[in-house]
Write a protein that holds these residues in place. Structure first.
Motif, PDB file in Angstrom:
ATOM      1  N   LYS A 192      -4.321   4.457  -6.031  1.00  0.00           N
ATOM      2  CA  LYS A 192      -3.233   5.415  -6.226  1.00  0.00           C
ATOM      3  C   LYS A 192      -1.951   4.914  -5.574  1.00  0.00           C
ATOM      4  N   ALA A 193      -2.068   4.296  -4.411  1.00  0.00           N
ATOM      5  CA  ALA A 193      -0.895   3.716  -3.749  1.00  0.00           C
ATOM      6  C   ALA A 193      -0.319   2.581  -4.589  1.00  0.00           C
ATOM      7  N   ARG A 194      -1.183   1.741  -5.126  1.00  0.00           N
ATOM      8  CA  ARG A 194      -0.723   0.630  -5.961  1.00  0.00           C
ATOM      9  C   ARG A 194      -0.030   1.145  -7.216  1.00  0.00           C
ATOM     10  N   THR A 195      -0.597   2.183  -7.824  1.00  0.00           N
ATOM     11  CA  THR A 195      -0.010   2.751  -9.042  1.00  0.00           C
ATOM     12  C   THR A 195       1.381   3.305  -8.767  1.00  0.00           C
ATOM     13  N   LEU A 196       1.522   4.025  -7.640  1.00  0.00           N
ATOM     14  CA  LEU A 196       2.830   4.574  -7.289  1.00  0.00           C
ATOM     15  C   LEU A 196       3.852   3.461  -7.084  1.00  0.00           C
ATOM     16  N   VAL A 197       3.470   2.416  -6.394  1.00  0.00           N
ATOM     17  CA  VAL A 197       4.371   1.284  -6.172  1.00  0.00           C
ATOM     18  C   VAL A 197       4.795   0.664  -7.497  1.00  0.00           C
ATOM     19  N   ASP A 198       3.839   0.476  -8.412  1.00  0.00           N
ATOM     20  CA  ASP A 198       4.156  -0.093  -9.730  1.00  0.00           C
ATOM     21  C   ASP A 198       5.142   0.802 -10.483  1.00  0.00           C
ATOM     22  N   GLU A 199       4.945   2.121 -10.403  1.00  0.00           N
ATOM     23  CA  GLU A 199       5.830   3.058 -11.099  1.00  0.00           C
ATOM     24  C   GLU A 199       7.241   3.016 -10.531  1.00  0.00           C
ATOM     25  N   LEU A 200       7.358   2.934  -9.212  1.00  0.00           N
ATOM     26  CA  LEU A 200       8.678   2.882  -8.589  1.00  0.00           C
ATOM     27  C   LEU A 200       9.397   1.577  -8.932  1.00  0.00           C
ATOM     28  N   ARG A 201       8.655   0.475  -8.952  1.00  0.00           N
ATOM     29  CA  ARG A 201       9.258  -0.798  -9.338  1.00  0.00           C
ATOM     30  C   ARG A 201       9.743  -0.757 -10.781  1.00  0.00           C
ATOM     31  N   GLU A 202       8.917  -0.172 -11.652  1.00  0.00           N
ATOM     32  CA  GLU A 202       9.265  -0.108 -13.071  1.00  0.00           C
ATOM     33  C   GLU A 202      10.463   0.816 -13.309  1.00  0.00           C
ATOM     34  N   GLU A 203      10.528   1.904 -12.546  1.00  0.00           N
ATOM     35  CA  GLU A 203      11.622   2.865 -12.716  1.00  0.00           C
ATOM     36  C   GLU A 203      12.966   2.244 -12.344  1.00  0.00           C
ATOM     37  N   GLY A 204      12.980   1.428 -11.310  1.00  0.00           N
ATOM     38  CA  GLY A 204      14.211   0.769 -10.905  1.00  0.00           C
ATOM     39  C   GLY A 204      15.185   1.724 -10.238  1.00  0.00           C
ATOM     40  N   GLY A 205      16.425   1.257 -10.064  1.00  0.00           N
ATOM     41  CA  GLY A 205      17.448   2.081  -9.445  1.00  0.00           C
ATOM     42  C   GLY A 205      17.486   1.985  -7.936  1.00  0.00           C
ATOM     43  N   PHE A 206      16.661   1.118  -7.359  1.00  0.00           N
ATOM     44  CA  PHE A 206      16.613   0.974  -5.910  1.00  0.00           C
ATOM     45  C   PHE A 206      16.926  -0.474  -5.545  1.00  0.00           C
ATOM     46  N   GLU A 207      18.151  -0.859  -5.749  1.00  0.00           N
ATOM     47  CA  GLU A 207      18.571  -2.241  -5.556  1.00  0.00           C
ATOM     48  C   GLU A 207      18.325  -2.685  -4.113  1.00  0.00           C
ATOM     49  N   GLY A 208      17.646  -3.815  -3.968  1.00  0.00           N
ATOM     50  CA  GLY A 208      17.431  -4.396  -2.655  1.00  0.00           C
ATOM     51  C   GLY A 208      16.283  -3.801  -1.872  1.00  0.00           C
ATOM     52  N   VAL A 209      15.514  -2.896  -2.487  1.00  0.00           N
ATOM     53  CA  VAL A 209      14.387  -2.258  -1.801  1.00  0.00           C
ATOM     54  C   VAL A 209      13.082  -2.880  -2.285  1.00  0.00           C
ATOM     55  N   CYS A 210      12.232  -3.263  -1.344  1.00  0.00           N
ATOM     56  CA  CYS A 210      10.935  -3.857  -1.659  1.00  0.00           C
ATOM     57  C   CYS A 210       9.847  -2.792  -1.530  1.00  0.00           C
ATOM     58  N   PHE A 211       9.050  -2.616  -2.566  1.00  0.00           N
ATOM     59  CA  PHE A 211       7.969  -1.630  -2.564  1.00  0.00           C
ATOM     60  C   PHE A 211       6.631  -2.352  -2.445  1.00  0.00           C
ATOM     61  N   GLU A 212       5.797  -1.867  -1.502  1.00  0.00           N
ATOM     62  CA  GLU A 212       4.497  -2.483  -1.274  1.00  0.00           C
ATOM     63  C   GLU A 212       3.457  -1.398  -1.010  1.00  0.00           C
ATOM     64  N   SER A 213       2.205  -1.707  -1.299  1.00  0.00           N
ATOM     65  CA  SER A 213       1.093  -0.851  -0.886  1.00  0.00           C
ATOM     66  C   SER A 213       0.300  -1.599   0.173  1.00  0.00           C
ATOM     67  N   ASN A 214      -0.345  -0.829   1.048  1.00  0.00           N
ATOM     68  CA  ASN A 214      -1.109  -1.442   2.136  1.00  0.00           C
ATOM     69  C   ASN A 214      -2.295  -0.547   2.445  1.00  0.00           C
ATOM     70  N   GLY A 215      -3.467  -1.134   2.535  1.00  0.00           N
ATOM     71  CA  GLY A 215      -4.675  -0.358   2.755  1.00  0.00           C
ATOM     72  C   GLY A 215      -5.016  -0.108   4.206  1.00  0.00           C
TER      73      GLY A 215
END
Length: 340
Positions: free
Chosen positions: A182-205
């Motif tokens: 679920k964390a990975r899916t959310l990260v993928d969705e945020l990356r795909e949505e865009g609009g966050f220039e310069g922000v790195c999205f990651e999941s961590n277990g």
């Protein structure tokens, strides 16, 4: 503040059918930025002219509850009355459904006329996230770079976007969830949505690992066992606790509260939130050690962050007056769009 074409006297005879504002429409009417600005400008003045009894909460099953949150204005310049009806089903994640569903009914407080019915599931997500972000503007470091999101449910993307709005210094977002996918899916969705220039999205277990690096940690879970351990908090962190609203729910341990200066969104938090109620009972902190609430922060009656090293904690449980203000913003934006 109130829309000019809202009836404000009891002599009005025109009956206008109430609107229904869907989730899709709501998205076109507000943004996190516009709602944060609205709450900051209106909450201090209207909190003194608005009646908001403590929420009615009813346990319908061991894993579900039904809540009613009424609020009404006594000011002629803000002629609104409303109630939010909320269901909370903690097992909905197994059905791939949000745990919280809600509808908001808005009335004219002077005539009693129904004005709108609003799909409030999304309205609740917006207002909750914006309250957290507004508090963070006073309590987190201005140079905060790493945001940790604990939980990956429907509230998580709103919290992330709201915090990014209020703290453009943030460059890294780490998402942790018990279900790693679920964390990975959310990260993928945020990356795909865009609009966050310069922000790195990651999941961590690894929960302890992400807690230790967070400059802002925001939690939105149904956990009944502490997730954030005070010993793991780094100097200068801001801890934002959103999930708990019953005595059995806890997102952090006593040490996190002991180490931090604790603020709340409103007085209901000290009687509803499991973290605080339990800490009071165990003598970890006293009620009079709660530094202040959101309105006091906005008014400048209580100081927020004092320096770059202190730990701050904000606990929110939601309030009917914020729901009313959010519904007002949505309703009046709808009318403005129609007249424009």
């Amino acid at each position: 503040m109130a829309a000019t074409n809202i009836p404000t006297t009891t002599t009005t005879t025109t009956t206008v059918p109430p609107l229904f504002i869907s989730t899709a429409t709501l998205h076109s009417l507000i943004t996190h930025k516009s709602l944060i600005r609205h709450l900051k400008s209106t909450l201090p003045s209207l909190s003194t002219t608005t009646n908001s009894p403590l929420r009615h909460s009813h346990q319908t099953t061991p894993s579900s509850s039904f809540l009613l949150m009424p609020s009404w204005s006594t000011s002629p310049s803000f002629p609104y009355l409303g109630v939010k009806l909320v269901t909370h089903h903690s097992n909905n994640s197994t059905l791939n459904l949000p745990g919280v569903h809600a509808i908001y009914v808005l009335f004219n407080s002077i005539t009693g006329q129904p004005l709108a019915s609003i799909d409030a599931t999304e309205l609740t997500l917006y207002r909750t996230a914006c309250v957290s972000a507004l508090a963070s503007s006073y309590l987190s470091r201005e140079d905060a770079e790493t945001l940790v999101m604990i939980g990956a449910g429907s509230l998580a993307p709103h919290l992330i976007k709201a915090h990014l709005t209020i703290r453009p210094s943030l460059k890294r977002v780490l998402v942790w969830n018990r279900t790693v996918q679920k964390a990975r899916t959310l990260v993928d969705e945020l990356r795909e949505e865009g609009g966050f220039e310069g922000v790195c999205f990651e999941s961590n277990g690894c929960l302890e690992e992400v807690v230790r690096v967070g400059d802002i940690i925001t939690c939105a879970t149904n956990s009944e066992t502490p997730l954030v351990k005070g010993e793991d908090l780094k100097v200068g962190v801001h801890l934002d606790l959103v999930g708990s609203f019953t005595h059995s729910m806890r997102e952090c341990d006593d040490e996190a509260l002991r180490r931090g200066r604790v603020f709340v969104d409103n007085e209901a938090a000290v009687v509803e939130a499991g973290e605080l109620v339990g800490a009071f009972e165990r003598g970890v902190i006293r009620k009079d050690e709660i530094v202040g609430d959101l309105v006091e922060l906005i008014k400048g009656e209580k100081f927020g962050r004092k320096d770059s090293e202190e730990i701050t904690v904000f606990k929110s449980v939601g309030s009917a007056v914020v729901d009313l203000l959010t519904a007002q913003k949505v309703y009046e934006s709808y009318l403005d769009n129609q007249s424009g």
